[in-house]
Write a protein that holds these residues in place. Structure first.
Motif, PDB file in Angstrom:
ATOM      1  N   ARG A  22       0.793  -0.992   0.163  1.00 44.10           N
ATOM      2  CA  ARG A  22      -0.003   0.114   0.009  1.00 44.10           C
ATOM      3  C   ARG A  22       0.949   1.069   0.182  1.00 44.10           C
ATOM      4  O   ARG A  22       1.914   1.177   0.432  1.00 44.10           O
ATOM      5  CB  ARG A  22      -0.924  -0.049   1.226  1.00 44.10           C
ATOM      6  N   GLN A  23       0.368   2.258  -0.310  1.00 43.67           N
ATOM      7  CA  GLN A  23       0.904   3.574  -0.430  1.00 43.67           C
ATOM      8  C   GLN A  23      -0.053   4.598   0.150  1.00 43.67           C
ATOM      9  O   GLN A  23      -0.896   5.048  -0.476  1.00 43.67           O
ATOM     10  CB  GLN A  23       1.317   4.149  -1.731  1.00 43.67           C
ATOM     11  N   LYS A  79       3.594   9.218   1.221  1.00 47.84           N
ATOM     12  CA  LYS A  79       4.580   8.083   1.830  1.00 47.84           C
ATOM     13  C   LYS A  79       4.964   7.120   0.564  1.00 47.84           C
ATOM     14  O   LYS A  79       4.198   7.171  -0.359  1.00 47.84           O
ATOM     15  CB  LYS A  79       3.990   7.392   2.841  1.00 47.84           C
ATOM     16  N   GLY A  80       5.794   6.492   0.933  1.00 43.95           N
ATOM     17  CA  GLY A  80       6.305   5.408   0.054  1.00 43.95           C
ATOM     18  C   GLY A  80       5.582   4.320  -0.013  1.00 43.95           C
ATOM     19  O   GLY A  80       4.673   3.992   0.830  1.00 43.95           O
ATOM     20  N   LEU A  81       5.926   3.242  -0.876  1.00 41.89           N
ATOM     21  CA  LEU A  81       5.226   2.092  -0.842  1.00 41.89           C
ATOM     22  C   LEU A  81       5.762   1.193   0.586  1.00 41.89           C
ATOM     23  O   LEU A  81       6.817   1.125   0.929  1.00 41.89           O
ATOM     24  CB  LEU A  81       5.791   1.227  -1.923  1.00 41.89           C
ATOM     25  N   GLU A  82       4.579   0.413   1.002  1.00 42.64           N
ATOM     26  CA  GLU A  82       4.797  -0.449   2.382  1.00 42.64           C
ATOM     27  C   GLU A  82       4.196  -1.738   2.009  1.00 42.64           C
ATOM     28  O   GLU A  82       3.215  -1.932   1.560  1.00 42.64           O
ATOM     29  CB  GLU A  82       4.061   0.422   3.345  1.00 42.64           C
ATOM     30  N   GLY A  90      -4.954   4.627   1.945  1.00 43.81           N
ATOM     31  CA  GLY A  90      -4.009   4.436   1.032  1.00 43.81           C
ATOM     32  C   GLY A  90      -4.483   3.947  -0.159  1.00 43.81           C
ATOM     33  O   GLY A  90      -5.726   3.243  -0.341  1.00 43.81           O
ATOM     34  N   TYR A 121      -4.125   0.638  -2.447  1.00 41.08           N
ATOM     35  CA  TYR A 121      -3.600  -0.858  -2.143  1.00 41.08           C
ATOM     36  C   TYR A 121      -3.426  -1.444  -3.490  1.00 41.08           C
ATOM     37  O   TYR A 121      -4.284  -1.360  -4.526  1.00 41.08           O
ATOM     38  CB  TYR A 121      -4.492  -1.606  -1.483  1.00 41.08           C
ATOM     39  N   TYR A 122      -2.274  -2.051  -3.675  1.00 42.24           N
ATOM     40  CA  TYR A 122      -1.813  -2.791  -4.761  1.00 42.24           C
ATOM     41  C   TYR A 122      -1.657  -4.458  -4.585  1.00 42.24           C
ATOM     42  O   TYR A 122      -0.861  -4.567  -3.447  1.00 42.24           O
ATOM     43  CB  TYR A 122      -0.438  -2.259  -5.253  1.00 42.24           C
ATOM     44  N   ARG A 144       2.985  -5.554 -10.560  1.00 43.53           N
ATOM     45  CA  ARG A 144       2.009  -4.979  -9.864  1.00 43.53           C
ATOM     46  C   ARG A 144       0.704  -4.291 -10.422  1.00 43.53           C
ATOM     47  O   ARG A 144       0.683  -3.817 -11.669  1.00 43.53           O
ATOM     48  CB  ARG A 144       2.582  -3.451  -9.118  1.00 43.53           C
TER      49      ARG A 144
END
Length: 124
Positions: A38-39, A43-46, A92, A94-95, A114
């Motif tokens: 998620r992002q 913020k960056g990708l988590e 955020g 979600y991927y 992705r």
């Protein structure tokens, strides 16, 4: 080519639930572990969660463990993320993501594909 299409995002109140889905195509779905990342805004990708190719050994980010459940249906080429007790910190995009290799350690983001993402917004 590999395609991943997410769905199921939306607007939900604090404490609510959502179930995300991801349809995969263009590759042998049941050969690869899959992940949700998620992002959050700004913020960056988590990394959030991952599941092995066979649907076992799910792993989770500490802050979502006990609230989120990852699963997959290999017969349908689908990946899911059941999210309960949502908080605004879960907001955020979600991927779903496909790992590059047939095995990946927990927390790895070594993906080669992705999806476009689905927006999750949790209201306080």
């Amino acid at each position: 080519q590999v395609q991943l299409v997410e769905s199921g995002g939306g607007l939900v109140q604090y404490g609510g639930s959502l179930k995300l889905s991801c349809k995969g195509s263009g590759f042998t779905f049941d050969n690869y572990p899959m992940s949700w990342v998620r992002q959050a805004p700004g913020k960056g990708l988590e990394w959030v969660s991952a599941i092995a190719a066979g649907g076992v050994a799910p792993t989770y980010l500490a802050s979502v463990k006990g609230r989120f459940t990852i699963s997959r249906d290999n017969a349908k080429n689908e990946l899911y993320l059941q999210m309960n007790n949502l908080t605004p910190e879960d907001t955020g995009v979600y991927y779903c993501a496909k790992y590059r290799r047939v095995w990946a350690p927990a927390g790895s983001m070594d993906f080669d594909a992705r999806g476009q993402g689905t927006q999750v917004t949790v209201l306080s």
